[in-house]
Motif scaffolding. Sequence first.
Motif, PDB file in Angstrom:
ATOM      1  N   LEU A   1      -8.392 -18.226  20.744  1.00 14.60           N
ATOM      2  CA  LEU A   1      -8.402 -17.149  21.735  1.00 14.60           C
ATOM      3  C   LEU A   1      -7.157 -16.304  21.500  1.00 14.60           C
ATOM      4  CD1 LEU A   1      -9.594 -15.872  24.352  1.00 14.60           C
ATOM      5  CD2 LEU A   1      -8.083 -17.416  25.628  1.00 14.60           C
ATOM      6  N   ILE A   2      -7.341 -15.002  21.351  1.00 13.28           N
ATOM      7  CA  ILE A   2      -6.230 -14.089  21.116  1.00 13.28           C
ATOM      8  C   ILE A   2      -6.108 -13.163  22.320  1.00 13.28           C
ATOM      9  CG2 ILE A   2      -5.321 -12.279  19.629  1.00 13.28           C
ATOM     10  CD1 ILE A   2      -6.894 -13.578  17.334  1.00 13.28           C
ATOM     11  N   ILE A   3      -4.960 -13.253  23.005  1.00 15.82           N
ATOM     12  CA  ILE A   3      -4.727 -12.475  24.220  1.00 15.82           C
ATOM     13  C   ILE A   3      -3.833 -11.291  23.872  1.00 15.82           C
ATOM     14  CG2 ILE A   3      -3.915 -12.560  26.600  1.00 15.82           C
ATOM     15  CD1 ILE A   3      -4.149 -15.663  26.347  1.00 15.82           C
ATOM     16  N   ILE A   4      -4.319 -10.096  24.143  1.00 18.68           N
ATOM     17  CA  ILE A   4      -3.529  -8.886  23.927  1.00 18.68           C
ATOM     18  C   ILE A   4      -2.871  -8.524  25.251  1.00 18.68           C
ATOM     19  CG2 ILE A   4      -3.580  -6.478  23.202  1.00 18.68           C
ATOM     20  CD1 ILE A   4      -6.138  -7.148  21.634  1.00 18.68           C
ATOM     21  N   LEU A   5      -1.546  -8.554  25.286  1.00 21.68           N
ATOM     22  CA  LEU A   5      -0.795  -8.373  26.524  1.00 21.68           C
ATOM     23  C   LEU A   5      -0.506  -6.886  26.755  1.00 21.68           C
ATOM     24  CD1 LEU A   5       1.656 -11.362  26.036  1.00 21.68           C
ATOM     25  CD2 LEU A   5      -0.387 -11.297  27.476  1.00 21.68           C
ATOM     26  N   LYS A   6      -1.163  -6.336  27.744  1.00 24.67           N
ATOM     27  CA  LYS A   6      -1.033  -4.918  28.049  1.00 24.67           C
ATOM     28  C   LYS A   6      -0.193  -4.747  29.310  1.00 24.67           C
ATOM     29  CE  LYS A   6      -3.799  -0.814  29.159  1.00 24.67           C
ATOM     30  NZ  LYS A   6      -5.174  -0.296  29.375  1.00 24.67           N
ATOM     31  N   PRO A   7       0.999  -4.144  29.211  1.00 25.90           N
ATOM     32  CA  PRO A   7       1.851  -3.996  30.395  1.00 25.90           C
ATOM     33  C   PRO A   7       1.281  -2.967  31.373  1.00 25.90           C
ATOM     34  CG  PRO A   7       2.820  -2.856  28.532  1.00 25.90           C
ATOM     35  CD  PRO A   7       1.629  -3.577  27.998  1.00 25.90           C
ATOM     36  N   ILE A   8       1.452  -3.249  32.646  1.00 27.54           N
ATOM     37  CA  ILE A   8       1.020  -2.318  33.693  1.00 27.54           C
ATOM     38  C   ILE A   8       2.166  -2.108  34.682  1.00 27.54           C
ATOM     39  CG2 ILE A   8      -1.444  -2.841  33.538  1.00 27.54           C
ATOM     40  CD1 ILE A   8      -1.070  -4.712  35.960  1.00 27.54           C
ATOM     41  N   THR A   9       2.149  -0.972  35.339  1.00 32.20           N
ATOM     42  CA  THR A   9       3.118  -0.688  36.408  1.00 32.20           C
ATOM     43  C   THR A   9       2.349  -0.423  37.688  1.00 32.20           C
ATOM     44  OG1 THR A   9       3.106   1.660  35.801  1.00 32.20           O
ATOM     45  CG2 THR A   9       4.826   0.278  34.828  1.00 32.20           C
ATOM     46  N   PRO A  10       2.937  -0.747  38.846  1.00 36.16           N
ATOM     47  CA  PRO A  10       2.229  -0.553  40.120  1.00 36.16           C
ATOM     48  C   PRO A  10       2.094   0.926  40.464  1.00 36.16           C
ATOM     49  CG  PRO A  10       4.477  -1.289  40.508  1.00 36.16           C
ATOM     50  CD  PRO A  10       4.260  -1.375  39.038  1.00 36.16           C
ATOM     51  N   ASN A  11       1.009   1.233  41.168  1.00 29.04           N
ATOM     52  CA  ASN A  11       0.802   2.612  41.618  1.00 29.04           C
ATOM     53  C   ASN A  11       1.798   3.000  42.716  1.00 29.04           C
ATOM     54  OD1 ASN A  11      -1.395   3.052  39.874  1.00 29.04           O
ATOM     55  ND2 ASN A  11      -2.801   2.086  41.321  1.00 29.04           N
ATOM     56  N   LYS A  12       2.176   2.017  43.565  1.00 29.20           N
ATOM     57  CA  LYS A  12       3.120   2.264  44.651  1.00 29.20           C
ATOM     58  C   LYS A  12       4.110   1.116  44.727  1.00 29.20           C
ATOM     59  CE  LYS A  12      -0.013   4.953  47.637  1.00 29.20           C
ATOM     60  NZ  LYS A  12      -0.640   5.036  48.986  1.00 29.20           N
ATOM     61  N   ILE A  13       5.350   1.425  45.136  1.00 30.87           N
ATOM     62  CA  ILE A  13       6.352   0.389  45.352  1.00 30.87           C
ATOM     63  C   ILE A  13       6.978   0.595  46.729  1.00 30.87           C
ATOM     64  CG2 ILE A  13       6.870   0.063  42.902  1.00 30.87           C
ATOM     65  CD1 ILE A  13       9.322   1.837  43.271  1.00 30.87           C
ATOM     66  N   ASN A  14       7.475  -0.493  47.311  1.00 35.80           N
ATOM     67  CA  ASN A  14       8.108  -0.389  48.628  1.00 35.80           C
ATOM     68  C   ASN A  14       9.599  -0.073  48.456  1.00 35.80           C
ATOM     69  OD1 ASN A  14       9.454  -2.865  48.065  1.00 35.80           O
ATOM     70  ND2 ASN A  14       7.704  -4.027  48.889  1.00 35.80           N
ATOM     71  N   ASP A  15      10.301   0.087  49.556  1.00 33.15           N
ATOM     72  CA  ASP A  15      11.719   0.490  49.521  1.00 33.15           C
ATOM     73  C   ASP A  15      12.589  -0.548  48.840  1.00 33.15           C
ATOM     74  OD1 ASP A  15      11.060   2.821  50.763  1.00 33.15           O
ATOM     75  OD2 ASP A  15      11.581   2.118  52.788  1.00 33.15           O
ATOM     76  N   GLU A  16      12.310  -1.816  49.111  1.00 32.46           N
ATOM     77  CA  GLU A  16      13.122  -2.876  48.509  1.00 32.46           C
ATOM     78  C   GLU A  16      12.954  -2.877  46.995  1.00 32.46           C
ATOM     79  OE1 GLU A  16      13.757  -7.750  48.718  1.00 32.46           O
ATOM     80  OE2 GLU A  16      12.239  -6.757  49.967  1.00 32.46           O
TER      81      GLU A  16
END
Length: 241
Positions: free
Chosen positions: A208-223
């Motif tokens: 099994l070959i896993i291709i790791l695709k980075p993601i960023t959140p659409n929204k972040i909180n103040d902290e």
Amino acid sequence: NFRGDHPFFNEDIFDNFFNQGRRSNPTEDLTANIQISLEEINQGVTKKIRYRRRVFDKTQPPSICRTCGGSGTISLMGPFKSRCKVCAGQGRMYQNKILNQEVSFDVPKGVKDGERIFYGGFGNETLAGMGNLFITIIQKPHPIFTREDNNLLITKEVPFPYLIIGGSMEVQTLTGRIKVKIADNTKPMERLRIAGKGLNYENGVGDLIIILKPITPNKINDEEKSLLEKLKESENFNNIK
């Protein structure tokens, strides 16, 4: 060029004298496609197809060939004769009937997309004999996995911090979910190979070959924003040239 220039050249004479083994009446093969899922290819499966083929109706008496008059040969010039191509030299013609055929067959583990399974004598019947049946394996597209030989590829979205400091996650396989570790300092779109979790085949199992695709959140909180602001000013992240 004897065949092209001789004014009395005849293809039948040439066949009779120089190429007795060639059939003028070829057999009629049949083809069928069957779709197989990756899960079925992984475990091996028995499939069944139904189709129609044409055979001679031996319950009906044959009729005399009108071309050769039942002799099986056709006179050419002088003493030369040629085998009748209409009846294949048999002098008789059989009536045809349609046969509803059913065939069960085993699909082995790891069968390749486009591979063909051969069944001799399961095609149409002609004066040359029974044709054959060729069953072509068509691999169904999978919603998660892509196949490379006996390896399975899956793209997994992971939050960017996992690539930097490492972590663990669950990944789907063909037979269930497994836990996988991500090492620190992993590059985006890097391939993570898990041995023995790919596709089963007759002599083993792929990876099994896993291709790791980075993601960023659409929204972040103040902290989270405050933490990122501090991180942005740190030595390892404040290096935009």
